[in-house]
Design an enzyme around this catalytic site. Structure first.
Site, PDB file in Angstrom:
ATOM      1  N   CYS A  53      -2.074 -14.597 -11.118  1.00 18.02           N
ATOM      2  CA  CYS A  53      -2.799 -14.843 -12.364  1.00 18.02           C
ATOM      3  C   CYS A  53      -3.543 -16.161 -12.199  1.00 18.02           C
ATOM      4  O   CYS A  53      -2.944 -17.172 -11.799  1.00 18.02           O
ATOM      5  CB  CYS A  53      -1.822 -14.924 -13.531  1.00 18.02           C
ATOM      6  SG  CYS A  53      -2.624 -15.443 -15.073  1.00 18.02           S
ATOM      7  N   ASP A  60       1.070 -11.033  -9.785  1.00 17.92           N
ATOM      8  CA  ASP A  60       0.740  -9.741 -10.371  1.00 17.92           C
ATOM      9  C   ASP A  60       0.917  -8.693  -9.279  1.00 17.92           C
ATOM     10  O   ASP A  60       0.491  -8.901  -8.138  1.00 17.92           O
ATOM     11  CB  ASP A  60      -0.704  -9.722 -10.880  1.00 17.92           C
ATOM     12  CG  ASP A  60      -0.903 -10.619 -12.086  1.00 17.92           C
ATOM     13  OD1 ASP A  60      -0.065 -10.549 -13.007  1.00 17.92           O
ATOM     14  OD2 ASP A  60      -1.891 -11.368 -12.119  1.00 17.92           O
TER      15      ASP A  60
END
Length: 163
Positions: A53, A60
């Protein structure tokens, strides 16, 4: 000289594989399409994609699907694996990642058609599944791109199976 060397491939078959610590589109290697007169699909399923992120730095996780109809050149799979791994410490939003991957591949191989779909695992109770595609302008592939885009996930035919 091995066939891979004739093709200009440096990563395939190499025993000294190194992994990039940040995003590197130069890792992508290509080889000649031996069937440029045929229309056919090439699909890569990458179920262990990771990036960061850009705001929080948290990881992620996603399954990334890349499908294309080749023209003169094709993506070599080991180089694609290393390229996708290079996102591991790279911070970008999910939507950006999918578009970056698609545009990098377009620059490398100029496919007739390509689509990239990222199915990201939920964080904060929400999953994001960006989809991008491209068909060569002025060809039937441009029409294919619009058709697949306009009907994308319309009937739930693509199952999300990574969560």
């Amino acid at each position: 000289m091995h066939n891979r060397e004739k093709e200009g491939l440096t990563l395939l078959g190499s025993q000294g594989t190194t992994y990039a610590s940040d995003y590197d589109p130069n890792l992508l290697e290509v080889f000649a399409n031996k069937h440029p007169d045929n229309d056919y699909w090439v699909k890569f399923n990458c179920p262990e994609f990771t990036s960061l992120c850009p705001i929080t730095g948290q990881p992620d996780f996603a399954a990334v699907y890349i499908a294309y109809v080749p023209h003169e050149k094709m993506i070599e799979s080991k180089s694609l694996k290393l390229y996708l791994f290079s996102f591991r410490n790279h911070g970008d939003f999910h939507e950006d990642v999918v578009n970056i991957i698609m545009k990098d591949i377009i620059r490398c191989i100029d496919p007739r058609y390509i689509e990239v779909w990222g199915k990201f695992l939920p964080r904060g109770g929400i999953s994001i599944d960006p989809y991008a595609n491209y068909g060569r302008k002025g060809t039937k592939y441009e029409e294919l791109a619009w058709k697949r885009f306009s009907e994308h996930d319309l009937y739930g035919m693509e199952k999300v199976d990574n969560r």
